[in-house]
Scaffold this motif. Structure first.
Motif, mmCIF file in Angstrom:
data_model
loop_
_atom_site.group_PDB
_atom_site.id
_atom_site.type_symbol
_atom_site.label_atom_id
_atom_site.label_comp_id
_atom_site.label_asym_id
_atom_site.label_seq_id
_atom_site.Cartn_x
_atom_site.Cartn_y
_atom_site.Cartn_z
ATOM 1 N N GLN A 55 0.826 -1.208 0.000
ATOM 2 C CA GLN A 55 0.000 0.000 0.000
ATOM 3 C C GLN A 55 0.862 1.261 0.000
ATOM 4 O O GLN A 55 0.577 2.213 -0.727
ATOM 5 C CB GLN A 55 -0.926 -0.005 1.212
ATOM 6 N N LYS A 78 -4.898 1.628 -7.366
ATOM 7 C CA LYS A 78 -5.075 2.476 -6.190
ATOM 8 C C LYS A 78 -6.520 2.554 -5.718
ATOM 9 O O LYS A 78 -6.787 2.606 -4.527
ATOM 10 C CB LYS A 78 -4.588 3.894 -6.491
ATOM 11 N N LEU A 85 -5.549 -4.956 -3.073
ATOM 12 C CA LEU A 85 -4.355 -5.122 -2.232
ATOM 13 C C LEU A 85 -4.130 -6.590 -1.893
ATOM 14 O O LEU A 85 -2.994 -7.072 -1.905
ATOM 15 C CB LEU A 85 -4.487 -4.298 -0.951
#
Length: 148
Positions: A55, A78, A85
């Motif tokens: 991250q 993003k 993630l």
């Protein structure tokens, strides 16, 4: 000047192949300073990158850039949140544990850009720019952060 399109493409391919396959410079093996360095076997083995590392690295990557061969942009990575993630963590874990990087991730697109000087027909007046996939850039940036 080459007028045939195939001949021009062959010349361009030859030019960029010579740039990419340039002669490598090797370090003299007699120049070792092992007495001043810490032995690597005493260092702890780091694990695969954590979600937090991914991250942090992802937030440092720039938005609105052209994506590479995979078509996955930094913007998409993003703004997809926790799901992306976890997917990136799984991907980097597989790369880390198998020590193999998938070929499709490492592939890039080489674009010739004119340097804005000299003749456009002379390929030495061009520079090659490689568009790499964003997951590969993320992985290499994460590894680079660990080496600092």
């Amino acid at each position: 000047m080459l007028k045939d399109e195939n001949a021009q493409l062959d010349r361009r391919k030859e030019h960029f192949a010579s740039l990419l396959n340039a002669e490598r410079i090797f370090v003299d093996p007699n120049l070792t300073a092992s007495t001043q360095q810490t032995p690597c076997e005493n260092l702890p083995e780091p694990g695969p990158p954590s979600v937090e590392e991914i991250q942090i690295t992802l937030q440092r990557m720039k938005n609105n850039k052209t994506q590479g061969i995979g078509g996955i942009s930094v913007d998409l990575l993003k703004f997809r949140g926790t799901a992306i993630l976890l997917w990136l963590r799984m991907l980097l874990y597989l790369v880390w544990s198998t020590e193999l990087i998938p070929i499709k991730i490492k592939e890039g697109i080489i674009l010739p850009l004119w340097k804005r000087k000299g003749s456009r027909s002379d390929y030495s007046n061009y520079i090659g720019i490689t568009l790499l996939s964003d997951p590969y850039k993320l992985f290499t940036m994460t590894l680079l952060d660990r080496s600092k």
